[in-house]
Design a protein around this motif. Structure first.
Motif, mmCIF file in Angstrom:
data_model
loop_
_atom_site.group_PDB
_atom_site.id
_atom_site.type_symbol
_atom_site.label_atom_id
_atom_site.label_comp_id
_atom_site.label_asym_id
_atom_site.label_seq_id
_atom_site.Cartn_x
_atom_site.Cartn_y
_atom_site.Cartn_z
ATOM 1 N N GLU A 8 0.806 -1.220 0.000
ATOM 2 C CA GLU A 8 0.000 0.000 0.000
ATOM 3 C C GLU A 8 0.842 1.275 0.000
ATOM 4 O OE1 GLU A 8 0.301 -1.458 4.335
ATOM 5 O OE2 GLU A 8 0.322 -2.263 2.295
ATOM 6 N N TYR A 9 2.166 1.130 -0.049
ATOM 7 C CA TYR A 9 3.063 2.301 -0.032
ATOM 8 C C TYR A 9 2.854 3.145 -1.289
ATOM 9 C CZ TYR A 9 7.426 4.996 0.204
ATOM 10 O OH TYR A 9 8.362 6.001 0.260
ATOM 11 N N LYS A 10 2.677 4.462 -1.079
ATOM 12 C CA LYS A 10 2.515 5.384 -2.197
ATOM 13 C C LYS A 10 3.327 6.652 -1.946
ATOM 14 C CE LYS A 10 -2.176 3.898 -3.422
ATOM 15 N NZ LYS A 10 -3.589 4.334 -3.607
ATOM 16 N N MET A 11 3.750 7.255 -3.034
ATOM 17 C CA MET A 11 4.498 8.505 -2.951
ATOM 18 C C MET A 11 3.990 9.447 -4.036
ATOM 19 S SD MET A 11 8.592 9.120 -3.296
ATOM 20 C CE MET A 11 8.548 8.476 -4.968
ATOM 21 N N PHE A 12 3.867 10.732 -3.690
ATOM 22 C CA PHE A 12 3.342 11.728 -4.619
ATOM 23 C C PHE A 12 4.191 12.992 -4.548
ATOM 24 C CE2 PHE A 12 -0.193 9.387 -2.670
ATOM 25 C CZ PHE A 12 -0.778 8.794 -3.778
ATOM 26 N N SER A 13 4.191 13.750 -5.623
ATOM 27 C CA SER A 13 4.716 15.110 -5.538
ATOM 28 C C SER A 13 3.749 15.923 -4.684
ATOM 29 C CB SER A 13 4.858 15.726 -6.927
ATOM 30 O OG SER A 13 3.581 15.972 -7.492
ATOM 31 N N SER A 14 4.249 16.947 -4.041
ATOM 32 C CA SER A 14 3.407 17.719 -3.123
ATOM 33 C C SER A 14 2.237 18.386 -3.845
ATOM 34 C CB SER A 14 4.253 18.773 -2.405
ATOM 35 O OG SER A 14 4.902 19.620 -3.340
ATOM 36 N N ARG A 15 2.378 18.656 -5.142
ATOM 37 C CA ARG A 15 1.318 19.324 -5.894
ATOM 38 C C ARG A 15 0.289 18.353 -6.462
ATOM 39 N NH1 ARG A 15 4.547 23.955 -9.452
ATOM 40 N NH2 ARG A 15 5.428 25.099 -7.662
ATOM 41 N N LYS A 16 0.609 17.059 -6.456
ATOM 42 C CA LYS A 16 -0.296 16.068 -7.044
ATOM 43 C C LYS A 16 -0.583 14.953 -6.052
ATOM 44 C CE LYS A 16 1.346 16.935 -11.768
ATOM 45 N NZ LYS A 16 1.938 16.328 -12.991
ATOM 46 N N CYS A 17 -0.652 15.303 -4.786
ATOM 47 C CA CYS A 17 -0.840 14.298 -3.747
ATOM 48 C C CYS A 17 -2.312 13.891 -3.654
ATOM 49 C CB CYS A 17 -0.352 14.832 -2.398
ATOM 50 S SG CYS A 17 -0.669 13.713 -1.022
ATOM 51 N N GLU A 18 -2.576 12.616 -3.852
ATOM 52 C CA GLU A 18 -3.952 12.125 -3.796
ATOM 53 C C GLU A 18 -4.525 12.221 -2.384
ATOM 54 O OE1 GLU A 18 -4.067 8.194 -5.381
ATOM 55 O OE2 GLU A 18 -3.384 8.806 -7.384
ATOM 56 N N MET A 19 -3.677 12.109 -1.375
ATOM 57 C CA MET A 19 -4.151 12.228 0.007
ATOM 58 C C MET A 19 -4.591 13.657 0.298
ATOM 59 S SD MET A 19 -1.473 9.683 2.015
ATOM 60 C CE MET A 19 -0.006 10.358 1.210
ATOM 61 N N CYS A 20 -3.833 14.630 -0.204
ATOM 62 C CA CYS A 20 -4.228 16.037 -0.038
ATOM 63 C C CYS A 20 -5.546 16.298 -0.768
ATOM 64 C CB CYS A 20 -3.140 16.956 -0.573
ATOM 65 S SG CYS A 20 -1.644 17.040 0.430
ATOM 66 N N GLN A 21 -5.661 15.772 -1.985
ATOM 67 C CA GLN A 21 -6.870 15.988 -2.777
ATOM 68 C C GLN A 21 -8.099 15.362 -2.125
ATOM 69 O OE1 GLN A 21 -5.781 14.465 -6.630
ATOM 70 N NE2 GLN A 21 -4.281 16.094 -7.005
ATOM 71 N N ALA A 22 -7.866 14.295 -1.337
ATOM 72 C CA ALA A 22 -8.968 13.647 -0.632
ATOM 73 C C ALA A 22 -9.269 14.308 0.707
ATOM 74 C CB ALA A 22 -8.643 12.177 -0.419
ATOM 75 N N GLY A 23 -8.520 15.371 1.041
ATOM 76 C CA GLY A 23 -8.753 16.097 2.276
ATOM 77 C C GLY A 23 -8.111 15.480 3.508
#
Length: 213
Positions: free
Chosen positions: A183-198
């Motif tokens: 389940e490990y995931k990594m994103f750029s700070s501008r395209k973070c799916e966790m941020c987009q999900a609130g």
């Protein structure tokens, strides 16, 4: 956050283990879904020796090594790794050979260099680059650029943890990979799916550990 933590161990040596904490974390250049606590691997002398034995296996009979360059507080492992590579044994290529262990220095904008007294152990030398983790690849790239600047030859790259990044062309010997944490995931700070999900950030990660936000 900590109540969701679990541990993963190296199958052939369960003493080599790391704590994994799920959440939403930020580094200086990426957002990741798990914090990987490798402090015991780096700082516990008994475990660090076992780690060094495992990391030495790909090199003992095949690879000449002059210097081990340590990143992200891996100097204890690096010293044990040098000893493992120098031990006598059948077809051990570095038996009795001097191996230096060093760490580059960083200026106030993050550029790496070596102390003047250590440059002679980098230039035209065969080097293992040792780091705690390879995730975004930025620390690795900086270290490789620094070694190349001083005309060092990369004999191998070793890490405690490797995120399986398609863009990485270098072969990396790692104890654990993101395959061990599906389940490990990594994103750029501008395209973070966790941020987009609130999902709020839990902590800031550095080489020293994490700081809750």
């Amino acid at each position: 956050m900590e109540d969701k933590a679990y541990t993963i161990s190296l199958e052939k040596n369960p003493l080599i283990s790391m704590k994994v904490i799920p959440g939403h974390f930020t580094t200086s250049n990426a957002h990741i879904s798990h914090y990987l606590d490798v402090s015991r691997l780096k700082c516990n002398s008994m475990i660090a020796r076992d780690v060094a034995r495992e990391l030495a296996l790909p090199y003992k009979t095949t690879t000449m090594v002059d210097t081990i360059v340590c990143m992200e507080r891996t100097e204890v492992i690096g010293a044990y790794l040098a000893e493992e590579l120098r031990q006598s044994g059948v077809s051990v290529i570095n038996e009795g050979h001097e191996i230096y262990v060093t760490t580059p220095i960083s200026n106030n904008i993050g550029n790496l260099s070596f102390q003047s007294s250590m440059i002679k152990h980098i230039t035209n030398k065969d080097i293992i680059l040792l780091t705690a983790s390879v995730s975004s690849g930025r620390t690795l790239d900086s270290a490789l650029d620094c070694i190349a600047y001083y005309r060092g030859r990369i004999a191998g790259i070793s890490a405690l943890f490797l995120a399986q990044l398609e863009r990485l062309e270098q072969g990396i010997n790692a104890l654990f990979t993101s395959d061990d944490i599906p389940e490990y995931k990594m994103f750029s700070s501008r395209k973070c799916e966790m941020c987009q999900a609130g999902q709020a950030l839990d902590a800031l990660i550095s080489t020293e550990g994490y700081t809750k936000i």
